[in-house]
Design a protein around this motif. Structure first.
Motif, PDB file in Angstrom:
ATOM      1  N   ASN A 170      25.128  52.511  56.867  1.00  0.00           N
ATOM      2  CA  ASN A 170      24.071  52.947  55.934  1.00  0.00           C
ATOM      3  C   ASN A 170      22.875  52.004  55.904  1.00  0.00           C
ATOM      4  O   ASN A 170      21.932  52.212  55.128  1.00  0.00           O
ATOM      5  CB  ASN A 170      24.629  53.255  54.532  1.00  0.00           C
ATOM      6  N   GLN A 171      22.876  51.005  56.789  1.00  0.00           N
ATOM      7  CA  GLN A 171      21.683  50.190  56.986  1.00  0.00           C
ATOM      8  C   GLN A 171      20.840  50.722  58.144  1.00  0.00           C
ATOM      9  O   GLN A 171      19.822  50.119  58.505  1.00  0.00           O
ATOM     10  CB  GLN A 171      22.055  48.725  57.215  1.00  0.00           C
ATOM     11  N   THR A 172      21.250  51.839  58.701  1.00  0.00           N
ATOM     12  CA  THR A 172      20.425  52.531  59.685  1.00  0.00           C
ATOM     13  C   THR A 172      19.158  53.016  59.001  1.00  0.00           C
ATOM     14  O   THR A 172      19.224  53.767  58.020  1.00  0.00           O
ATOM     15  CB  THR A 172      21.190  53.723  60.284  1.00  0.00           C
ATOM     16  N   ALA A 173      18.004  52.561  59.479  1.00  0.00           N
ATOM     17  CA  ALA A 173      16.735  52.873  58.818  1.00  0.00           C
ATOM     18  C   ALA A 173      15.598  52.341  59.672  1.00  0.00           C
ATOM     19  O   ALA A 173      15.804  51.679  60.689  1.00  0.00           O
ATOM     20  CB  ALA A 173      16.676  52.252  57.422  1.00  0.00           C
ATOM     21  N   LEU A 174      14.391  52.597  59.198  1.00  0.00           N
ATOM     22  CA  LEU A 174      13.184  52.025  59.776  1.00  0.00           C
ATOM     23  C   LEU A 174      12.779  50.858  58.874  1.00  0.00           C
ATOM     24  O   LEU A 174      12.678  51.014  57.658  1.00  0.00           O
ATOM     25  CB  LEU A 174      12.096  53.096  59.802  1.00  0.00           C
ATOM     26  N   TYR A 175      12.604  49.692  59.461  1.00  0.00           N
ATOM     27  CA  TYR A 175      12.298  48.488  58.688  1.00  0.00           C
ATOM     28  C   TYR A 175      10.858  48.057  58.958  1.00  0.00           C
ATOM     29  O   TYR A 175      10.429  47.964  60.112  1.00  0.00           O
ATOM     30  CB  TYR A 175      13.257  47.353  59.061  1.00  0.00           C
ATOM     31  N   PHE A 176      10.153  47.776  57.879  1.00  0.00           N
ATOM     32  CA  PHE A 176       8.767  47.337  58.000  1.00  0.00           C
ATOM     33  C   PHE A 176       8.575  45.978  57.353  1.00  0.00           C
ATOM     34  O   PHE A 176       9.071  45.703  56.263  1.00  0.00           O
ATOM     35  CB  PHE A 176       7.823  48.326  57.299  1.00  0.00           C
ATOM     36  N   CYS A 177       7.802  45.165  58.032  1.00  0.00           N
ATOM     37  CA  CYS A 177       7.298  43.924  57.494  1.00  0.00           C
ATOM     38  C   CYS A 177       5.852  44.170  57.044  1.00  0.00           C
ATOM     39  O   CYS A 177       5.138  44.976  57.667  1.00  0.00           O
ATOM     40  CB  CYS A 177       7.342  42.856  58.595  1.00  0.00           C
ATOM     41  N   ALA A 178       5.434  43.516  55.999  1.00  0.00           N
ATOM     42  CA  ALA A 178       4.052  43.640  55.535  1.00  0.00           C
ATOM     43  C   ALA A 178       3.564  42.299  55.030  1.00  0.00           C
ATOM     44  O   ALA A 178       4.363  41.413  54.696  1.00  0.00           O
ATOM     45  CB  ALA A 178       3.941  44.702  54.436  1.00  0.00           C
ATOM     46  N   THR A 179       2.251  42.148  54.986  1.00  0.00           N
ATOM     47  CA  THR A 179       1.653  40.929  54.445  1.00  0.00           C
ATOM     48  C   THR A 179       0.551  41.309  53.468  1.00  0.00           C
ATOM     49  O   THR A 179       0.021  42.436  53.514  1.00  0.00           O
ATOM     50  CB  THR A 179       1.022  40.055  55.544  1.00  0.00           C
ATOM     51  N   GLN A 216       6.330  42.954  64.940  1.00  0.00           N
ATOM     52  CA  GLN A 216       7.761  42.955  64.637  1.00  0.00           C
ATOM     53  C   GLN A 216       8.543  43.054  65.938  1.00  0.00           C
ATOM     54  O   GLN A 216       8.161  43.794  66.836  1.00  0.00           O
ATOM     55  CB  GLN A 216       8.126  44.162  63.757  1.00  0.00           C
ATOM     56  N   THR A 217       9.632  42.309  65.996  1.00  0.00           N
ATOM     57  CA  THR A 217      10.543  42.404  67.136  1.00  0.00           C
ATOM     58  C   THR A 217      11.975  42.420  66.645  1.00  0.00           C
ATOM     59  O   THR A 217      12.313  41.736  65.660  1.00  0.00           O
ATOM     60  CB  THR A 217      10.367  41.208  68.104  1.00  0.00           C
ATOM     61  N   PRO A 218      12.853  43.209  67.278  1.00  0.00           N
ATOM     62  CA  PRO A 218      12.529  44.207  68.302  1.00  0.00           C
ATOM     63  C   PRO A 218      11.900  45.449  67.680  1.00  0.00           C
ATOM     64  O   PRO A 218      11.855  45.569  66.459  1.00  0.00           O
ATOM     65  CB  PRO A 218      13.905  44.519  68.897  1.00  0.00           C
ATOM     66  N   PHE A 277       0.773  46.384  57.287  1.00  0.00           N
ATOM     67  CA  PHE A 277       2.112  46.639  57.792  1.00  0.00           C
ATOM     68  C   PHE A 277       2.225  46.408  59.292  1.00  0.00           C
ATOM     69  O   PHE A 277       1.289  46.665  60.059  1.00  0.00           O
ATOM     70  CB  PHE A 277       2.510  48.086  57.491  1.00  0.00           C
ATOM     71  N   GLY A 278       3.410  45.947  59.684  1.00  0.00           N
ATOM     72  CA  GLY A 278       3.755  45.912  61.090  1.00  0.00           C
ATOM     73  C   GLY A 278       4.121  47.309  61.572  1.00  0.00           C
ATOM     74  O   GLY A 278       4.176  48.253  60.784  1.00  0.00           O
ATOM     75  N   PRO A 279       4.424  47.455  62.868  1.00  0.00           N
ATOM     76  CA  PRO A 279       4.695  48.774  63.442  1.00  0.00           C
ATOM     77  C   PRO A 279       6.102  49.291  63.161  1.00  0.00           C
ATOM     78  O   PRO A 279       6.395  50.451  63.444  1.00  0.00           O
ATOM     79  CB  PRO A 279       4.502  48.547  64.947  1.00  0.00           C
ATOM     80  N   GLY A 280       6.958  48.449  62.608  1.00  0.00           N
ATOM     81  CA  GLY A 280       8.298  48.901  62.259  1.00  0.00           C
ATOM     82  C   GLY A 280       9.343  48.590  63.317  1.00  0.00           C
ATOM     83  O   GLY A 280       9.032  48.461  64.507  1.00  0.00           O
ATOM     84  N   THR A 281      10.574  48.456  62.858  1.00  0.00           N
ATOM     85  CA  THR A 281      11.743  48.309  63.740  1.00  0.00           C
ATOM     86  C   THR A 281      12.717  49.413  63.379  1.00  0.00           C
ATOM     87  O   THR A 281      13.124  49.522  62.226  1.00  0.00           O
ATOM     88  CB  THR A 281      12.434  46.948  63.527  1.00  0.00           C
ATOM     89  N   ARG A 282      13.065  50.213  64.381  1.00  0.00           N
ATOM     90  CA  ARG A 282      14.059  51.267  64.130  1.00  0.00           C
ATOM     91  C   ARG A 282      15.432  50.710  64.442  1.00  0.00           C
ATOM     92  O   ARG A 282      15.724  50.370  65.590  1.00  0.00           O
ATOM     93  CB  ARG A 282      13.776  52.498  64.988  1.00  0.00           C
ATOM     94  N   LEU A 283      16.263  50.586  63.433  1.00  0.00           N
ATOM     95  CA  LEU A 283      17.613  50.027  63.579  1.00  0.00           C
ATOM     96  C   LEU A 283      18.653  51.115  63.399  1.00  0.00           C
ATOM     97  O   LEU A 283      18.619  51.861  62.419  1.00  0.00           O
ATOM     98  CB  LEU A 283      17.847  48.916  62.551  1.00  0.00           C
TER      99      LEU A 283
END
Lengths: 113, 113
Positions: B84-93, B6-8, B104-110
């Motif tokens: 309120n979209q501040t969160a940790l986002y994960f992609c998964a397959t 995941q990027t960033p 799961f990917g390592p996550g993006t902290r937004l």
């Protein structure tokens, strides 16, 4: 509807057993899972159990499923500091032609040396 | 090399800005997912895709959009970010296999200010 609930926090001493509990509401669950999330990382599957099983053991991990009560537990024997993480229960069920996965809120396991 | 990237990994942005989070996978899986993680709420599904031509809304898709550019790439966009979209986002397959395990990917902290 589908809900998966867990307590948010568990603290145990190193060497003791940890038991993390989960309840779910949907009786059509096919698989039930335990995922582990270490700090700064994504979730990783620890183990899973098919819904027609009531127990699965894998080294230090024992999963118990009580389908009647819709209760799933994960027992970690001889808990180590490296087991400190967030543990997510999840269930999958058929929905609209695919297996829908619902995750619980996660239980943060703290292992005290 | 990681199977799901995941990027960033971290992003701070301002309210109203457009943000794109990217996910790539080398597992050859057809199914890809975007989740957000909030403390005490676990993982909630935003969007999922079963192949390049199949995109579906999850439980919290409002304010988000996705694009499946190729089998290996699935991006998540916030058209006009809000705090309120501040969160940790994960992609998964996942693959259409026997256990529906998700990777799961390592996550993006937004963070949206």
């Amino acid at each position: 509807g589908e809900d998966v609930e867990q307590s948010l926090f568990l603290s145990v001493r190193e060497g003791d057993s940890s038991v993390i509990n989960c309840t779910y509401t949907d009786s059509s669950s096919t698989y039930l899972y335990w995922y582990k999330q270490e700090p700064g990382a994504g979730l990783q599957l620890l183990t899973y159990i098919f819904s027609n099983m009531d127990m699965k053991q894998d080294q230090r991990l024992t999963v118990l499923l009580n389908k009647k009560d819709k209760h799933l537990s994960l027992r970690i024997a001889d808990t180590q500091t490296g087991d400190s993480a967030i543990y997510f229960c999840a269930e999958s069920r058929p929905s609209g032609g695919y297996q829908k996965v619902t995750f619980g809120t996660g239980t943060k396991l703290q292992v005290i040396p | 090399d990681a199977d799901v990237t995941q990027t960033p990994r971290n992003r701070i942005t301002k309210t109203g800005k457009r943000i794109m989070l990217e996910c790539s996978q080398t597992k050859g899986h057809d199914r890809m997912y975007w989740y957000r993680q909030d403390p005490g709420l676990g993982l909630r599904l935003i969007y999922y895709s079963f192949d390049v031509k199949d995109i579906n809304k999850g439980e919290i898709s409002d304010g988000y959009s996705v694009s499946r550019q190729a089998q290996a790439k699935f991006s998540l966009s916030l058209e006009s970010a809000i705090p309120n979209q501040t969160a940790l986002y994960f992609c998964a397959t996942s693959d259409m296999g026997t256990s529906d395990e998700q990777f799961f990917g390592p996550g993006t902290r937004l963070t949206v200010l």
